[in-house]
Design a protein around this motif. Structure first.
Motif, PDB file in Angstrom:
ATOM      1  N   ALA A  52       0.876  -1.170   0.000  1.00 53.55           N
ATOM      2  CA  ALA A  52       0.000   0.000   0.000  1.00 53.55           C
ATOM      3  C   ALA A  52       0.912   1.218   0.000  1.00 53.55           C
ATOM      4  CB  ALA A  52      -0.902  -0.001   1.218  1.00 53.55           C
ATOM      5  N   ILE A  53       0.810   2.032  -1.034  1.00 55.36           N
ATOM      6  CA  ILE A  53       1.698   3.172  -1.215  1.00 55.36           C
ATOM      7  C   ILE A  53       0.867   4.438  -1.299  1.00 55.36           C
ATOM      8  CG2 ILE A  53       3.523   4.170  -2.648  1.00 55.36           C
ATOM      9  CD1 ILE A  53       2.967   0.814  -3.621  1.00 55.36           C
ATOM     10  N   THR A  54       1.174   5.418  -0.450  1.00 58.32           N
ATOM     11  CA  THR A  54       0.527   6.720  -0.499  1.00 58.32           C
ATOM     12  C   THR A  54       1.520   7.694  -1.108  1.00 58.32           C
ATOM     13  OG1 THR A  54      -0.783   6.195   1.458  1.00 58.32           O
ATOM     14  CG2 THR A  54      -0.593   8.529   0.868  1.00 58.32           C
ATOM     15  N   TYR A  55       1.083   8.396  -2.164  1.00 62.26           N
ATOM     16  CA  TYR A  55       2.007   9.233  -2.920  1.00 62.26           C
ATOM     17  C   TYR A  55       1.322  10.464  -3.483  1.00 62.26           C
ATOM     18  CZ  TYR A  55      -0.199   6.817  -6.846  1.00 62.26           C
ATOM     19  OH  TYR A  55      -1.114   6.308  -7.738  1.00 62.26           O
ATOM     20  N   GLU A  56       2.161  11.435  -3.858  1.00 62.36           N
ATOM     21  CA  GLU A  56       1.687  12.657  -4.498  1.00 62.36           C
ATOM     22  C   GLU A  56       1.680  12.428  -6.012  1.00 62.36           C
ATOM     23  OE1 GLU A  56       3.389  16.431  -2.438  1.00 62.36           O
ATOM     24  OE2 GLU A  56       4.922  14.853  -2.287  1.00 62.36           O
ATOM     25  N   PRO A  57       0.499  12.362  -6.641  1.00 53.23           N
ATOM     26  CA  PRO A  57       0.445  12.041  -8.064  1.00 53.23           C
ATOM     27  C   PRO A  57       1.063  13.103  -8.969  1.00 53.23           C
ATOM     28  CG  PRO A  57      -1.712  12.668  -7.258  1.00 53.23           C
ATOM     29  CD  PRO A  57      -0.815  12.570  -6.060  1.00 53.23           C
ATOM     30  N   ASN A  58       1.216  14.333  -8.464  1.00 55.36           N
ATOM     31  CA  ASN A  58       1.854  15.365  -9.286  1.00 55.36           C
ATOM     32  C   ASN A  58       3.380  15.273  -9.211  1.00 55.36           C
ATOM     33  OD1 ASN A  58       1.727  16.152  -6.598  1.00 55.36           O
ATOM     34  ND2 ASN A  58       1.738  18.324  -7.086  1.00 55.36           N
ATOM     35  N   VAL A  59       3.898  14.397  -8.342  1.00 55.61           N
ATOM     36  CA  VAL A  59       5.348  14.219  -8.197  1.00 55.61           C
ATOM     37  C   VAL A  59       5.801  12.875  -8.762  1.00 55.61           C
ATOM     38  CG1 VAL A  59       7.260  14.064  -6.536  1.00 55.61           C
ATOM     39  CG2 VAL A  59       5.388  15.694  -6.148  1.00 55.61           C
ATOM     40  N   ILE A  60       5.022  11.831  -8.528  1.00 56.29           N
ATOM     41  CA  ILE A  60       5.406  10.476  -8.929  1.00 56.29           C
ATOM     42  C   ILE A  60       4.165   9.706  -9.361  1.00 56.29           C
ATOM     43  CG2 ILE A  60       5.225   9.512  -6.593  1.00 56.29           C
ATOM     44  CD1 ILE A  60       7.807   7.884  -7.308  1.00 56.29           C
ATOM     45  N   GLY A  61       4.342   8.757 -10.260  1.00 53.78           N
ATOM     46  CA  GLY A  61       3.231   7.949 -10.746  1.00 53.78           C
ATOM     47  C   GLY A  61       3.496   6.471 -10.587  1.00 53.78           C
ATOM     48  N   LEU A  62       2.527   5.677 -11.004  1.00 46.02           N
ATOM     49  CA  LEU A  62       2.650   4.231 -10.861  1.00 46.02           C
ATOM     50  C   LEU A  62       3.763   3.645 -11.713  1.00 46.02           C
ATOM     51  CD1 LEU A  62      -1.083   3.155 -10.612  1.00 46.02           C
ATOM     52  CD2 LEU A  62       0.634   3.217  -8.800  1.00 46.02           C
ATOM     53  N   HIS A  63       4.113   4.295 -12.823  1.00 47.05           N
ATOM     54  CA  HIS A  63       5.232   3.806 -13.635  1.00 47.05           C
ATOM     55  C   HIS A  63       6.516   3.812 -12.818  1.00 47.05           C
ATOM     56  CE1 HIS A  63       3.610   3.293 -17.680  1.00 47.05           C
ATOM     57  NE2 HIS A  63       2.821   4.331 -17.439  1.00 47.05           N
ATOM     58  N   GLU A  64       6.779   4.914 -12.144  1.00 49.13           N
ATOM     59  CA  GLU A  64       8.012   5.037 -11.361  1.00 49.13           C
ATOM     60  C   GLU A  64       7.975   4.121 -10.137  1.00 49.13           C
ATOM     61  OE1 GLU A  64       7.319   8.819 -13.602  1.00 49.13           O
ATOM     62  OE2 GLU A  64       6.088   7.713 -12.186  1.00 49.13           O
ATOM     63  N   ILE A  65       6.828   4.010  -9.509  1.00 46.26           N
ATOM     64  CA  ILE A  65       6.691   3.137  -8.342  1.00 46.26           C
ATOM     65  C   ILE A  65       6.915   1.685  -8.743  1.00 46.26           C
ATOM     66  CG2 ILE A  65       5.018   2.239  -6.670  1.00 46.26           C
ATOM     67  CD1 ILE A  65       3.892   5.165  -6.553  1.00 46.26           C
ATOM     68  N   SER A  66       6.246   1.257  -9.804  1.00 46.25           N
ATOM     69  CA  SER A  66       6.427  -0.117 -10.292  1.00 46.25           C
ATOM     70  C   SER A  66       7.860  -0.356 -10.740  1.00 46.25           C
ATOM     71  CB  SER A  66       5.474  -0.401 -11.453  1.00 46.25           C
ATOM     72  OG  SER A  66       4.148  -0.330 -11.026  1.00 46.25           O
ATOM     73  N   GLY A  67       8.443   0.641 -11.394  1.00 50.65           N
ATOM     74  CA  GLY A  67       9.824   0.524 -11.852  1.00 50.65           C
ATOM     75  C   GLY A  67      10.787   0.327 -10.701  1.00 50.65           C
ATOM     76  N   LYS A  68      10.561   1.013  -9.592  1.00 50.67           N
ATOM     77  CA  LYS A  68      11.423   0.864  -8.418  1.00 50.67           C
ATOM     78  C   LYS A  68      11.320  -0.543  -7.848  1.00 50.67           C
ATOM     79  CE  LYS A  68      14.168   2.305  -5.139  1.00 50.67           C
ATOM     80  NZ  LYS A  68      15.545   2.718  -5.416  1.00 50.67           N
ATOM     81  N   ILE A  69      10.097  -1.054  -7.743  1.00 46.66           N
ATOM     82  CA  ILE A  69       9.890  -2.414  -7.225  1.00 46.66           C
ATOM     83  C   ILE A  69      10.594  -3.420  -8.125  1.00 46.66           C
ATOM     84  CG2 ILE A  69       8.151  -4.199  -6.776  1.00 46.66           C
ATOM     85  CD1 ILE A  69       6.241  -1.840  -5.992  1.00 46.66           C
ATOM     86  N   GLU A  70      10.464  -3.246  -9.435  1.00 45.93           N
ATOM     87  CA  GLU A  70      11.096  -4.166 -10.372  1.00 45.93           C
ATOM     88  C   GLU A  70      12.616  -4.033 -10.348  1.00 45.93           C
ATOM     89  OE1 GLU A  70       8.849  -3.263 -13.907  1.00 45.93           O
ATOM     90  OE2 GLU A  70       7.171  -4.496 -13.221  1.00 45.93           O
ATOM     91  N   LYS A  71      13.114  -2.820 -10.152  1.00 43.43           N
ATOM     92  CA  LYS A  71      14.557  -2.605 -10.051  1.00 43.43           C
ATOM     93  C   LYS A  71      15.127  -3.308  -8.818  1.00 43.43           C
ATOM     94  CE  LYS A  71      17.981   1.057 -10.405  1.00 43.43           C
ATOM     95  NZ  LYS A  71      18.204   2.495 -10.544  1.00 43.43           N
ATOM     96  N   LEU A  72      14.307  -3.442  -7.776  1.00 46.55           N
ATOM     97  CA  LEU A  72      14.730  -4.140  -6.563  1.00 46.55           C
ATOM     98  C   LEU A  72      14.696  -5.658  -6.730  1.00 46.55           C
ATOM     99  CD1 LEU A  72      12.894  -1.907  -3.935  1.00 46.55           C
ATOM    100  CD2 LEU A  72      15.373  -2.088  -4.265  1.00 46.55           C
TER     101      LEU A  72
END
Length: 115
Positions: A52-72
């Motif tokens: 469960a991720i709470t984020y500011e949509p004007n700063v970051i989106g699901l592409h970047e969030i998913s990309g970070k998880i996949e990079k890990l």
């Protein structure tokens, strides 16, 4: 992926994650997500394989969030939906619809084909 908007204009998305095998995996993902600009909260549940991720949509989106998880080293489940849409008469219609869908929280990627 699901997303809800709160009164502070923050989105909370739930993301299904594959590949976690221990509590250390969950902690690694949490720390990685919290290192991203715009992510306010991150909670990873090993048992349900969800984050469960709470984020500011004007700063970051699901592409970047998913990309970070996949990079890990983990995989993000992305549900696919195919819809038949009637009434589009030109390429501008499909472009307008595609742009609108891609702005929605919880939408990872939308592709609209006129034909």
């Amino acid at each position: 992926m699901t997303a809800l908007k709160d009164e502070d204009n923050l989105y909370t998305s739930t993301v299904k994650i594959d590949g976690m095998s221990c509590a250390a995996c969950a902690v690694r993902i949490e720390k990685g997500l919290l290192s991203l600009a715009g992510v306010k909260k991150a909670g990873v549940n090993l048992a349900t394989e969800n984050a469960a991720i709470t984020y500011e949509p004007n700063v970051i989106g699901l592409h970047e969030i998913s990309g970070k998880i996949e990079k890990l080293g983990f995989q993000v489940d992305k549900a696919k939906v195919d819809l038949k849409i009637n009434g589009m008469s030109c390429a501008a219609c499909s472009t307008r619809l595609e742009n609108g869908l891609n702005k929605l929280s919880g939408v990872y990627n939308a592709v609209v084909d006129k034909w």
